[in-house]
Design an enzyme around this catalytic site. Structure first.
Site, PDB file in Angstrom:
ATOM      1  N   PHE A 139       0.633   9.163  12.629  1.00  0.00           N
ATOM      2  CA  PHE A 139       0.240   9.942  11.453  1.00  0.00           C
ATOM      3  C   PHE A 139       1.482  10.598  10.875  1.00  0.00           C
ATOM      4  O   PHE A 139       2.198  11.309  11.571  1.00  0.00           O
ATOM      5  CB  PHE A 139      -0.806  11.012  11.793  1.00  0.00           C
ATOM      6  CG  PHE A 139      -1.291  11.735  10.570  1.00  0.00           C
ATOM      7  CD1 PHE A 139      -2.279  11.188   9.769  1.00  0.00           C
ATOM      8  CD2 PHE A 139      -0.726  12.946  10.187  1.00  0.00           C
ATOM      9  CE1 PHE A 139      -2.705  11.829   8.610  1.00  0.00           C
ATOM     10  CE2 PHE A 139      -1.146  13.596   9.023  1.00  0.00           C
ATOM     11  CZ  PHE A 139      -2.141  13.039   8.244  1.00  0.00           C
ATOM     12  N   ASP A 224       9.584  12.255  13.733  1.00  0.00           N
ATOM     13  CA  ASP A 224       8.615  13.161  13.116  1.00  0.00           C
ATOM     14  C   ASP A 224       8.150  14.154  14.180  1.00  0.00           C
ATOM     15  O   ASP A 224       7.335  13.829  15.035  1.00  0.00           O
ATOM     16  CB  ASP A 224       7.441  12.342  12.562  1.00  0.00           C
ATOM     17  CG  ASP A 224       6.361  13.220  11.928  1.00  0.00           C
ATOM     18  OD1 ASP A 224       6.359  14.440  12.168  1.00  0.00           O
ATOM     19  OD2 ASP A 224       5.508  12.661  11.202  1.00  0.00           O
ATOM     20  N   LYS A 253       4.221  22.198  10.314  1.00  0.00           N
ATOM     21  CA  LYS A 253       3.181  22.877  11.114  1.00  0.00           C
ATOM     22  C   LYS A 253       3.591  24.250  11.694  1.00  0.00           C
ATOM     23  O   LYS A 253       3.492  25.253  11.011  1.00  0.00           O
ATOM     24  CB  LYS A 253       2.675  21.938  12.204  1.00  0.00           C
ATOM     25  CG  LYS A 253       1.843  20.796  11.597  1.00  0.00           C
ATOM     26  CD  LYS A 253       0.858  20.190  12.562  1.00  0.00           C
ATOM     27  CE  LYS A 253      -0.220  19.425  11.827  1.00  0.00           C
ATOM     28  NZ  LYS A 253       0.154  18.063  11.438  1.00  0.00           N
TER      29      LYS A 253
END
Ligand SMILES: *Cc1c(COP(=O)(O)O)cnc(C)c1O
Length: 409
Positions: A139, A224, A253
């Site tokens: 993702f 990532d 995040k």
């Protein structure tokens, strides 16, 4: 104050229905606790999807954001601001990277990284090198570039032609990468632990192997760390467990503990790829988000949170492993690192049902992948709070909700 049922009616009337929320309105938080509009209290074991690193309403974050918004909230990047500069230096110090670009979200960080690596090869006159190799079940975000890199068809179906030059290989399979990466590959993008894909850690040696492979073939390595970074796995970056230094690292995040922020960090040899005017953002690197992030980083140090995450993460994983042993018909595996762990449910157990049953017991967890319960609590969580969550999970797995049996034809 608007009553809960009125709020839910307004939500039903005015919000686009891109999410499937339960009928619950969260109003307030403190530490690892959340309260809904009916005054019910919940233990938060998902932290706004691994975002609220310091939990809710942490005094250091409250102070930093309040002081900053009272001083200077936004100026765009026409001028420098002190907080952005300080944060860039702090992030480089902690990651071994050299320069930082600030965005506002994870998808933007990855989108920027994608533009950067293509432009890097283009500027070196290696203009065939535009291909990006990603992994299945990854993702990377929802904008067109990031969503194309995301290795799950359900996220890109129906949105028109995907970005050209992007392909996927099975995660953790170094041989598959070896077959795919060649002299037209601009970069490989990978998560150290696939978060949304089901809390799936890379096999040992995978990231090191990718580093060597990229060096050998002249491709760049983008890692990532949007979900795994900022201490979530017990080191500032998850790649630091393997001692791998990527060319580009993306963060978001947990980076500002809940204030929107994203960033991509690059090594010096990439720095000139994005000359003035080639990339930008209005909000990115604003003093408010950067002050929040500095407060998160300071608290990581002051509260010795990396060691705390390692300790409590082991406690959590051990507890989950015990539940797997105790309820083998409900759960088959516990995996992850630090405070990013997943419980794999057995075939026939309904993950949504488990989420709902946990919520009814006052504990909020999230789902990742097809049937994994993800626990990504605030990094400040205590062992007592973890035990409370484990007890609720124990009770739910005792008599787990099952998926409807397949209908016969
Ligand atoms: C959440 C996530 C993203 C996307 O971040 P947004 O802020 O939702 O755009 C990208 N990559 C990974 C690994 C993520 O976990």
């Amino acid at each position: 104050m608007t009553a809960t049922h009125d709020l839910l009616a307004l939500a039903d009337r005015y919000l686009l229905k891109t999410y499937k929320q339960p009928p619950l309105v969260i109003e307030r938080g403190e530490g690892c606790r959340l309260w809904d509009s009916e005054g019910r209290c919940y233990l938060d074991l998902y932290a706004g999807i691994a975002v609220c690193a310091l939990g809710h309403a942490h005094p250091a974050l409250v102070r930093a954001v309040s002081e900053q918004v009272a001083r200077l909230g936004h100026i765009a990047n026409y001028y420098y601001n002190d907080k952005q500069i300080e944060l860039a230096a702090e992030l480089c110090r902690r990651t071994g990277m050299d320069r930082v670009f600030f965005a506002n979200t994870g998808t933007e960080a990855n989108e920027g990284a994608l533009k950067l690596v293509r432009r890097y090869h283009w500027a070196r006159n290696d203009r065939e090198r535009i291909e990006i190799v990603s992994t299945w079940s990854s993702f990377h975000g929802r904008t067109m570039g990031s969503v194309t890199m995301t290795g799950q068809a359900k996220y890109w179906e129906g949105f028109g032609p995907p970005l050209a030059g992007v392909s996927h290989v099975p995660y953790g399979d170094l041989e598959a990468m070896r077959r795919r990466v060649h002299d037209r590959t601009a970069a490989v993008i990978v998560e150290p632990i696939q978060g949304e894909g089901g809390v799936l850690p890379a096999p040992p040696g995978y990231l090191t192997g990718l580093r060597h492979l990229c060096d050998e073939r002249g491709a760049l390595l983008i890692v990532d760390e949007i979900q795994t970074g900022v201490g979530r796995t017990g080191k500032f970056l998850a790649v630091q467990h393997e001692g791998v230094v990527p060319d580009v690292v993306t963060l978001a995040k947990g980076l500002a503990g809940g204030v929107p922020i994203g960033a991509f960090l690059v090594r010096e040899h990439l720095a000139s790829a994005l000359a003035p005017g080639t990339h930008g953002t209005t909000f990115g690197g604003n003093p408010l988000a950067c002050a929040a992030s500095l407060a998160v980083l300071r608290t990581l140090d002051d509260a010795d949170l990396l060691a705390h995450v390692t300790r409590t993460g082991t406690h959590l994983l051990t507890g989950l492993e015990a539940l797997v042993k105790k309820h083998p018909h409900a759960a088959t595996e516990a995996r992850g690192r630090g405070l990013l762990v997943g419980l794999v449910l057995a075939e026939g157990i309904d993950p949504r049902g488990v989420l709902n049953a946990m919520r009814e017991r006052g504990v909020l967890v999230s789902q990742a992948g097809e049937r994994v319960i993800r626990l990504a609590p605030p990094l400040i969580i205590t062992e007592a709070e973890i035990d409370e969550g484990l007890a609720a999970l124990d009770a739910v797995l005792q008599d787990p909700p099952r998926t409807a049996p397949p209908t016969k034809h």
